[in-house]
Write a protein that holds these residues in place. Structure first.
Motif, PDB file in Angstrom:
ATOM      1  N   VAL A 250       0.866  -1.173   0.000  1.00 23.70           N
ATOM      2  CA  VAL A 250       0.000   0.000   0.000  1.00 23.70           C
ATOM      3  C   VAL A 250       0.903   1.223   0.000  1.00 23.70           C
ATOM      4  O   VAL A 250       1.787   1.366   0.839  1.00 23.70           O
ATOM      5  CB  VAL A 250      -0.929   0.012   1.224  1.00 23.70           C
ATOM      6  N   ALA A 367      -8.921   1.030  -4.859  1.00 21.84           N
ATOM      7  CA  ALA A 367      -9.584   0.754  -3.585  1.00 21.84           C
ATOM      8  C   ALA A 367      -8.610   0.163  -2.579  1.00 21.84           C
ATOM      9  O   ALA A 367      -8.721   0.424  -1.371  1.00 21.84           O
ATOM     10  CB  ALA A 367     -10.757  -0.192  -3.809  1.00 21.84           C
ATOM     11  N   GLY A 368      -7.675  -0.649  -3.042  1.00 24.62           N
ATOM     12  CA  GLY A 368      -6.725  -1.274  -2.113  1.00 24.62           C
ATOM     13  C   GLY A 368      -5.850  -0.277  -1.393  1.00 24.62           C
ATOM     14  O   GLY A 368      -5.372  -0.552  -0.285  1.00 24.62           O
ATOM     15  N   GLN A 369      -5.634   0.895  -1.995  1.00 25.85           N
ATOM     16  CA  GLN A 369      -4.826   1.915  -1.339  1.00 25.85           C
ATOM     17  C   GLN A 369      -5.591   2.613  -0.217  1.00 25.85           C
ATOM     18  O   GLN A 369      -4.992   3.282   0.611  1.00 25.85           O
ATOM     19  CB  GLN A 369      -4.374   2.969  -2.367  1.00 25.85           C
ATOM     20  N   GLY A 370      -6.943   2.447  -0.210  1.00 25.64           N
ATOM     21  CA  GLY A 370      -7.757   3.063   0.825  1.00 25.64           C
ATOM     22  C   GLY A 370      -7.926   4.559   0.588  1.00 25.64           C
ATOM     23  O   GLY A 370      -7.623   5.090  -0.492  1.00 25.64           O
ATOM     24  N   GLY A 371      -8.442   5.251   1.569  1.00 22.86           N
ATOM     25  CA  GLY A 371      -8.566   6.693   1.502  1.00 22.86           C
ATOM     26  C   GLY A 371      -9.572   7.161   0.480  1.00 22.86           C
ATOM     27  O   GLY A 371     -10.658   6.589   0.287  1.00 22.86           O
ATOM     28  N   LEU A 374     -10.765   4.638  -2.394  1.00 20.87           N
ATOM     29  CA  LEU A 374     -11.773   3.673  -1.963  1.00 20.87           C
ATOM     30  C   LEU A 374     -13.138   4.329  -1.839  1.00 20.87           C
ATOM     31  O   LEU A 374     -14.153   3.764  -2.277  1.00 20.87           O
ATOM     32  CB  LEU A 374     -11.349   3.058  -0.632  1.00 20.87           C
ATOM     33  N   GLU A 375     -13.170   5.508  -1.286  1.00 20.79           N
ATOM     34  CA  GLU A 375     -14.449   6.202  -1.122  1.00 20.79           C
ATOM     35  C   GLU A 375     -15.088   6.511  -2.473  1.00 20.79           C
ATOM     36  O   GLU A 375     -16.296   6.337  -2.658  1.00 20.79           O
ATOM     37  CB  GLU A 375     -14.229   7.488  -0.337  1.00 20.79           C
ATOM     38  N   PRO A 455      -4.165  -5.161   4.760  1.00 22.10           N
ATOM     39  CA  PRO A 455      -4.949  -3.926   4.550  1.00 22.10           C
ATOM     40  C   PRO A 455      -5.435  -3.779   3.111  1.00 22.10           C
ATOM     41  O   PRO A 455      -6.543  -3.301   2.870  1.00 22.10           O
ATOM     42  CB  PRO A 455      -3.964  -2.822   4.941  1.00 22.10           C
ATOM     43  N   ASN A 459      -9.347  -3.623   2.199  1.00 20.07           N
ATOM     44  CA  ASN A 459      -9.939  -2.458   1.532  1.00 20.07           C
ATOM     45  C   ASN A 459     -10.772  -2.878   0.324  1.00 20.07           C
ATOM     46  O   ASN A 459     -11.861  -2.343   0.084  1.00 20.07           O
ATOM     47  CB  ASN A 459      -8.836  -1.492   1.098  1.00 20.07           C
ATOM     48  N   SER A 462     -14.001  -4.302   1.431  1.00 19.55           N
ATOM     49  CA  SER A 462     -14.968  -3.319   1.919  1.00 19.55           C
ATOM     50  C   SER A 462     -15.868  -2.795   0.810  1.00 19.55           C
ATOM     51  O   SER A 462     -16.951  -2.276   1.090  1.00 19.55           O
ATOM     52  CB  SER A 462     -14.230  -2.160   2.590  1.00 19.55           C
TER      53      SER A 462
END
Length: 1626
Positions: A250, A367-371, A374-375, A455, A459, A462
């Protein structure tokens, strides 16, 4: 070579190809065209579609034969095979005298085989495969076509491809989904690995786009993308990307340069070195992309956009939205694939498959990076889902494509997350096991370890949990993905309620579901056209089904009469409620406006609830708000609903009108529609209108009679329609319904009036809101143009409608063939419209023969689904086309076909109307159909009188019809009259026999006439035989103890036997429709008579004469009936090889010799065990038959017989071989242990797979030239060295032969087991499969028993065909329970054993419930994990349910026991169940130390896999239908089972008194245990012996018997008494 376009520059090339084409047969040409349809180039597919269209028009005879073979393919579809395990290969076996002559001359190569490659005739199985491949190629050929504007250079080609594809599909016709199984393409699996992603991106997408580029911009952007990928992903960078993706890193990745401009400075040497992306490509691809290693394309820097939700921000098309979303994801990506995404930004817009291939990787990386990334992904998906879930009021163009895209990506990501979770759990379990082993405790159970996902994976997971499953189910229902909606919602309600209905589970599984849940399930099942499932949901509804539920069930079951009655009941209740509401509102006055507003709010809340339950907030939900302003205007005003002053129609009222349309009450529908339109028009401009109660009465034909109004005279303009407010929607829908009735009636003036109303509404912006209404308007418009002879308008309408169908078809075809079947039916009808109008345009009138050949209506109709909803519009269209062509006879035939269809589906009122129309046009057969309708209405006396009068008039007429069809029709009338007279006891038997003979004289080649007469003679024979065995005082019907002076002459059964045999034989010779009933009964009668002669101490003259006649009849049948028909009863023939009567024995040996002459491979394998029999007489008889056949054959034939004898000996040695007892052996070497067997290979003996013994009966009863009834297989070429030794007690071995076609053919060599019982049961199952396939309802449900080849070699060893992809039921349950940590193979069984040992009570149900409480059913989840794709999951679940039901009923009839978890297999590719190990037959389970108390396995996990309704619905209906087929064919099935009586099993012979001596001495042994077992079987088939214990009872219906068996099989007390290792808790 794909077909080339007709261009001048290719003229010479096309001439060469045209000269080459005659050397190819139609089959080879079509196979080449199927390959061309799958070509990557759109131009090649365009030309191929044109060639396919020409092929279908030029080779009508070939396609007609293929379709006929499709209809005659009676057996179940073959199980999916591995690439190295072919089901059918090689040429077909020869047949008839031609093959016999070849063998006698020693010509033709191997005996019993020939080269059929040049023949255009196909076996039925090949027909199914060919047509399925063609359908799949056509459906996929127009997928992912670019959406281009009219001025685009490719616009003409795109539209032309759609038209050509539609024409090809229309020429093929709407083939019944029960006949074909096209394998539609599935998306490639998602694997988050750098090498696989980048290689697939280049090889599967970019190179394809490069080669098929049609625009300079497309070529440039593709070149840049390829260059960037090759020059960037050197060995160092590719390894860095691979490490990062494997570790799910990530954040920014070290070693990766994300600057596109820096890629141009890459070292060219590094770009092509080993380990680089270029080096991983295939050699052919490398030669294409090699120049891009040195190119220097560049692209201008782009300005980054502002991240946000793309969907809904502008009016985008689907492709534009997808392109914008991908560009946004590429900007947000910072992972190891970011350079690839950036390189492809420009080319993505040109190719939809490329975008779909990149999307899961982009979604995963962002999405895997999050933040923020992903939103944004979640918000984008939510926007699409929520828009779709709102219902049809929020219409978005191409919403189906949006949703199919989103659902596809979610499926790929969910599968990937599950794989990562399983891999993490396995890694943790392995680590825990290693730690335990290091501590010295190797026997300890590994501890349960909680696994935390990385993570990155968390992500991505999710995304799946962020969208509520209810929203996903609503959106799936909105886009027409009904299987997906069911899959989502069932998962939701299972988690919500703890499972489904399950009588075998603890506390019955679950409580009843709530109202909204059941409503949604009913809606989904209703759209799936699954009436069995609808019926099963009855038990889920608390308090039973509501009226609306009952209406839905009745409509989907086609019970329109019942639906009409329910509609009228609901309308009367609605009228009463409306009257009460109006009276209460009038009493309240104006002071109660807030209360009215509150009522309006309640109405809106109810409408919202309807939307949540899967419906839509239409006018029916807002019924109280759609009243005149004078009655309850306050409510409307409070709700803010500007509906105007008119009456809105409820869904009940619209449904009532649609019900009238389906029932054929067209005149009634027109009167009601006209009156309602008039009321709507008058109400929209007036403040005074009748109340809602009067409106309901208006819709009820029994309460009011409406005059006919001509809508065309209303003069409605677009301006007037706009001023009508909400009334315009109702007027349009009413006009569409009226138009549907008008074109069916040919009321062209009325039709034009409705079209005027619809056109005015369209100008005002109102169009028909349902697809059904739009289609009816389309058909009516085209027919109206045809009636005016405006053929350009007809062709324009057909072209426009084909284009609309092709807009929808590619999207729905991706789910399943059944899903797109309604669209194919439209193309079928459009093609027939075009063909008929083309004939009408000819300057000269067309004769009936030319018209019939051109239209091919008779050949096309049987191919369609035999449902009223499918065939009624087609027949109605044909009627009007025939009327426009002034073809009264064809019009009458259509009416007659419609009458037969309605009668067969229970719509007697519609059938009565249709048969009267057919009678008015003098169609032959109309009178007979009318009489049949009277008979079904229980007016048998009237039916007999009317038909008798017509037959008498025919007999009084001396003129003989020259037309063979009319002669056949007269024979049908005579036969039907005679059958009815026999049924009601009218007429003496001599008169009835004369009538039967008259029918045969009228048409001597008619199979049914001979079969019916044989049945009648057989009934007389049985009656006389029964009376013959009574005491003398009871004969002659003398009830006065012999004092009566009036005597009734006694008849002997011998008086009827010769003729019964003769006509059974003529029926067999004439056709195949009744051969499964005729042939076994023929043999039974002959064998019984022979046994009677042999047992008679003194043969009188009458018996001697009868014996002479019978022998003559049978010798004639031996000469006249082809050998392939006798092949159907080969197991029965071998069981009676030593009949006690010498003439019968001689006949049997001659017959088996003839079969050995024509089909040596089948005869050799079938008689292998007889040649090794322990009964000397049987052994000698079999050896004599084969030796005589060997002498009659040529040189190749003699070699075959000799080689087979040696092969059988070696196979027996291989079966009996045992590994050393002092050590455990799991594998051995065939070259070492079976060297004699290996050294004698190859041999010219065909591999004995199931297809070798399957007889394909051609339709019509005659063997057409080129057709081969038995498919020959590859010969045994060699043997795999590896032999797998099973761990069971007898050490069976898996050996693998290699065929001459290179395929592997595995078998199980089983020692010390009598496989004859397995062989007999497989024969029984094969016969039942053929009978099930001939029953339309059973065939549509796919009811069958999966069979495999069983080859007994001796009385105690043999071979079993190995079937791949089978998972034991026990292993499947343990797998899914183990994943949830509810079950351990090491400890859980021992814990349950302790519970059983420690239980001291007598109530075994309590003991079982204690176990069930800790082991909930989970097999439904196993099916879901094995079949994640919704369409495949639903098909697999239905296959599991129905095959379980079929096996359950058959197993009960045969007394099949020992159904533990390892004897029931689940096919992991289809979901079907397959049973193995039939050692516990004929209630042997009752004799075990712990007797078996259940008739079949119906434990909690079996039921769990059926769905939320459990045993209700599909399982119960399939069980009832199987019982119906079993009972209807009791005589045939008992004949199959009688082989056990005359060839008793080894354990029976040893267990009976004197059995061993009889087996050694007698030529044909009989066993009292076998007789008793067959008596029990017959009682169960009659419904008089119930349950495991075969308790005598009054005859039960099939429904009652199935219910009794299901109750007994799921009873907890019975299950608790089962043997512990039968594992009743699984």
């Amino acid at each position: 070579m794909p077909p080339l376009p007709s261009l001048d520059v290719l003229k010479e090339v096309n001439q060469v190809l045209a000269q080459e084409q005659p050397r190819q047969g139609p089959l080879q040409q079509l196979q080449l065209l199927i390959g061309a349809l799958q070509h990557e180039s759109m131009a090649v597919r365009h030309v191929a579609l044109g060639e396919v269209r020409s092929f279908l028009l030029q080779h009508k005879t070939f396609m007609s034969d293929a379709m006929s073979g499709l209809l005659s393919c009676s057996g179940p579809a073959a199980l999916p095979q591995d690439a190295n395990n072919k089901a059918d290969s090689g040429a077909a076996a020869g047949n008839g005298q031609q093959q016999q002559q070849q063998q006698q001359k020693g010509k033709g190569g191997k005996a019993g085989s020939g080269d059929g490659s040049s023949s255009s005739k196909l076996a039925p199985g090949q027909c199914r495969e060919l047509v399925s491949q063609l359908l799949a190629a056509l459906l996929a050929s127009c997928a992912n076509l670019p959406r281009v504007h009219s001025g685009h250079p490719r616009s003409h080609m795109v539209q032309s491809m759609k038209q050509r594809c539609a024409q090809c599909l229309g020429l093929l016709g709407a083939i019944d989904p029960a006949h074909v199984k096209p394998q539609l393409p599935k998306p490639a699996p998602f694997a988050y690995r750098a090498e696989s992603c980048l290689v697939a991106l280049l090889q599967q997408h970019l190179v394809r786009v490069l080669q098929t580029a049609y625009d300079i911009g497309q070529l440039e952007t593709t070149s840049y993308a390829i260059q960037s990928l090759l020059q960037h992903y050197t060995k160092r960078r590719l390894q860095a990307a691979a490490r990062a993706m494997k570790a799910f890193a990530v954040g920014p990745i070290e070693g990766l340069d994300l600057n596109p401009q820096a890629q141009q400075q890459a070292d060219l040497q590094a770009a092509s070195e080993p380990g680089s992306l270029f080096s991983l490509l295939e050699e052919g691809v490398q030669s294409i992309v090699r120049p891009f290693l040195t190119t220097k394309f560049c692209i201008a820097p782009r300005q980054r956009g502002i991240p946000g939700v793309v969907f809904g921000s502008h009016a985008h098309t689907f492709r534009r939205w997808l392109n914008l979303w991908l560009k946004q994801l590429a900007e947000l990506s910072a992972g190891p694939l970011a350079p690839a995404f950036e390189a492809c930004r420009g080319v993505m817009a040109w190719d939809a498959p490329l975008m779909m291939g990149l999307l899961p990787y982009m979604m995963a990386e962002v999405a895997g990076q999050g933040g923020e990334g992903l939103e944004l992904v979640v918000r984008e998906i939510s926007a699409v889902m929520q828009c779709a879930a709102r219902g049809p009021d929020h219409h978005i163009d191409e919403i189906e494509l949006y949703l199919q895209c989103i659902f596809g990506q979610l499926d790929l990501l969910q599968r990937w997350v599950q794989e990562q979770q399983a891999a993490a759990e396995k890694q943790a379990a392995d680590a825990a096991a290693q730690a335990a082993a290091a501590g010295g405790n190797r026997q300890a159970q590994p501890p349960v370890v909680d696994v935390a996902l990385s993570p990155f994976v968390a992500n991505v997971a999710s995304i799946l949990t962020a969208i509520p499953i209810e929203t996903r189910a609503q959106a799936a229902l909105r886009c027409g993905s009904y299987a997906r909606a069911l899959q989502y919602f069932e998962s939701y309600v299972r988690d919500k309620h703890g499972g489904g209905l399950n009588p075998s589970a603890f506390n019955g599984g679950c409580s009843s579901y709530n109202y909204d849940d059941v409503s949604f399930l009913l809606e989904v099942y209703g759209q799936l056209e699954e009436p069995d499932g609808l019926a099963g949901l009855v038990q889920l509804r608390q308090g039973g089904l509501t009226t609306s539920d009952q209406i839905l069930v009745a409509e989907k079951a086609g019970a329109w009469s019942e639906a009409l009655a329910l509609y009228e009941l609901a309308l009367s209740q609605e009228a009463a409620t409306a009257a009460e509401t109006t009276a209460a509102a009038a009493a309240a006055g104006a002071a109660d406006r807030p209360t009215a507003a509150g009522a309006a709010a309640d109405v809106l809340i109810q409408a919202a609830r309807a939307v949540a339950a899967g419906g839509s907030a239409n006018s029916s939900d807002l019924g109280p708000l759609l009243r005149p302003a004078g009655s309850d205007g306050a409510a409307a005003a409070a709700a803010g609903v500007g509906v105007g002053s008119y009456h809105g129609l409820s869904s009940l009222q619209i449904g009532h009108l649609r019900c009238l349309l389906q029932m054929g009450h067209h005149q009634t529908l027109l009167r009601q529609v006209d009156g309602l339109i008039a009321r709507c028009l008058s109400g929209s401009g007036s403040a005074s209108n009748p109340d809602a109660a009067d409106m309901a009465q208006t819709l009820n034909p029994d309460m009011a009679t409406l005059g006919t109004l001509n809508p065309g005279g209303l003069g409605v303009s677009a301006e007037e329609m706009r001023g009508m407010g909400g009334a315009q929607w109702w007027i349009t829908q009413l006009a569409a319904l009226g138009l549907a009735a008008a074109w069916r009636l040919g009321a062209w003036g009325t039709l034009r009036g409705y079209l005027a109303v619809i056109e005015a509404a369209a100008d005002a912006g109102v169009k028909p809101v349902t697809a059904a209404d739009k289609w009816e308007v389309c058909v009516g418009t085209i027919l109206e143009a045809a009636q005016r002879r405006a053929y350009p308008a007809v062709l324009l309408g057909i072209t426009r409608e084909r284009a609309e169908v092709l807009e929808v078809l590619p999207a729905v075809a991706g789910e399943s063939y059944a899903r797109c079947y309604p669209e194919l039916l439209k193309l079928h009808m459009l093609q027939e419209l075009e063909d008929a109008c083309g004939l009408m345009q000819r300057p000269q009138p067309v004769g009936p023969l030319v018209r019939s050949r051109a239209l091919r209506w008779r050949e096309r109709l049987p191919l369609t689904a035999p449902l009223l909803s499918c065939r009624e519009p087609l027949l109605a269209l044909r009627r009007q086309l025939a009327g426009l062509a002034a073809d009264s006879e064809a019009m009458g035939r259509c009416w007659l076909q419609h009458a037969k269809l309605c009668r067969s589906t229970g719509h007697q009122e519609a059938a009565e109307t249709s048969v009267l129309e057919a009678s008015a046009r003098g169609v032959p057969g109309a009178l007979l159909e009318r009489c049949r309708l009277l008979w079904e209405r229980e007016k048998g006396h009237r039916a007999v009188m009317e038909l008798q009068l017509a037959v008498q008039q025919m007999l009084d007429s001396d003129a003989q019809p020259e037309d063979a069809a009319l002669q056949h029709q007269r024979a049908k009338e005579m036969l039907q009259l005679t059958e009815w007279m026999a049924a009601v006891g009218q007429g003496h038997k001599d008169m009835l026999r004369a009538n039967y003979e008259d029918a045969i004289q009228l048409d001597g080649s008619w199979e049914k006439a001979h079969f019916s007469y044989a049945l009648y003679l057989d009934s007389l024979y049985r009656d006389a035989k029964q009376r013959e065995g009574k005491p003398a005082a009871s004969k002659g019907m003398d009830r006065l103890s012999g004092r009566s002076r009036v005597r009734t002459p006694d008849d002997s059964p011998l008086d009827y036997l010769p003729q019964a045999l003769e006509h059974y034989g003529e029926s067999i010779r004439a056709g195949h429709k009744h051969i499964l009933q005729s042939l076994p009964r023929l043999l039974t009668l002959y064998f019984e008579f022979g046994s009677k002669v042999a047992a008679s101490k003194a043969v009188n003259q009458k018996m001697r004469n009868t014996h002479t006649q019978v022998s003559g009849v049978m010798r004639g049948l031996l000469r006249n009936i082809p050998a392939y028909k006798w092949l159907l009863v080969l197991p029965q023939l071998t069981s009676r090889i030593c009949h006690p009567q010498q003439d019968v024995q001689d006949f049997m040996q001659q017959l088996l010799g003839a079969i050995a002459d024509h089909f040596p491979h089948q005869a050799l394998w079938a008689m292998a065990t007889v040649c090794k029999s322990t009964v000397r007489a049987r052994q000698e008889a079999a050896s004599s038959i084969l030796n005589q056949a060997k002498r009659r054959s040529g040189e190749a034939g003699r070699s075959l017989f000799e080689v087979f004898a040696r092969l059988a000996d070696q196979l027996i040695r291989a079966c009996m071989w045992q590994p050393p007892s002092d050590r455990r052996v799991t594998r051995c070497s065939a070259f070492k242990e079976f060297k004699h067997l290996v050294n004698m290979l190859p041999v010219d003996v065909q591999v004995p797979v199931q297809a070798l013994f399957t007889v394909d009966l051609p339709p019509g009863g005659k063997l057409p030239p080129g057709h081969r009834p038995v498919c020959s297989q590859a010969t045994i070429q060699s043997m795999r060295d590896e032999v797998i030794v099973m761990s069971s007690l007898m050490k069976p071995k898996k050996i693998t032969f290699i065929g001459s076609d290179g395929a592997d053919y595995p078998f199980l060599a089983k020692p010390k087991d009598d496989l004859r019982k397995d062989y007999r049961l497989m024969d029984f199952a094969g016969t039942l499969n053929a009978l099930l396939a001939r029953q339309p309802q059973a065939r549509r449900r796919g009811l069958c028993l999966r069979t495999y080849a069983v080859l007994p070699l001796t009385d105690d060893c043999g071979l079993l065909q190995w079937v791949e992809h089978l998972v034991p039921f026990k292993a499947a349950c343990e797998e899914v329970l183990g994943k949830e940590r509810l079950y351990s193979r090491h400890s859980t069984p021992h814990q349950i054993k302790k519970m059983y040992d420690g239980f001291a009570g007598s109530n075994r149900a309590q003991l079982l419930d204690r176990v069930l409480q800790s082991l909930p059913p989970r097999l439904g989840k196993w099916l879901l994990s094995r079949f994640p794709e919704p369409g495949t999951w639903l098909a697999a679940r239905l296959a599991f349910t129905r095959t379980n039901a079929a096996w359950a009923m058959v197993g009960h009839v045969l007394g099949l026991g020992d159904r533990h978890g390892d004897n029931i297999m689940i096919h992991s590719l289809t979901g079907e169940t397959m049973h193995v190990d039939f050692g516990c037959l004929f209630d042997k389970g009752l004799t075990l130390e712990v007797p078996e108390m259940v008739p079949f396995r119906l434990t909690q996990n079996v039921v769990d896999a059926f769905g939320v309704s459990g045993v209700e619905g599909a399982f119960r209906r399939a069980a009832e239908m199987t019982l119906q087929v079993l009972r209807a064919n009791k005589a045939t099935l008992m004949t199959c089972a009688e082989t056990f009586l005359h060839d008793p099993l080894v354990d029976w012979a040893r267990g009976s008194k004197g059995g061993s001596a009889a087996a050694a001495a007698g030529p044909e042994a009989e066993n009292p245990q076998a007789k008793d077992a067959l008596a029990v079987m017959e009682g169960r088939l009659s419904g008089t012996l119930l349950g495991v214990a075969a308790i005598p009872s009054l005859p039960l219906s099939c429904e009652g018997q199935a219910a009794r068996l299901i109750e007994e099989a799921s009873d907890h007390e019975n299950l608790g008494k089962m043997y512990i290792w039968w594992m009743p808790w699984l």
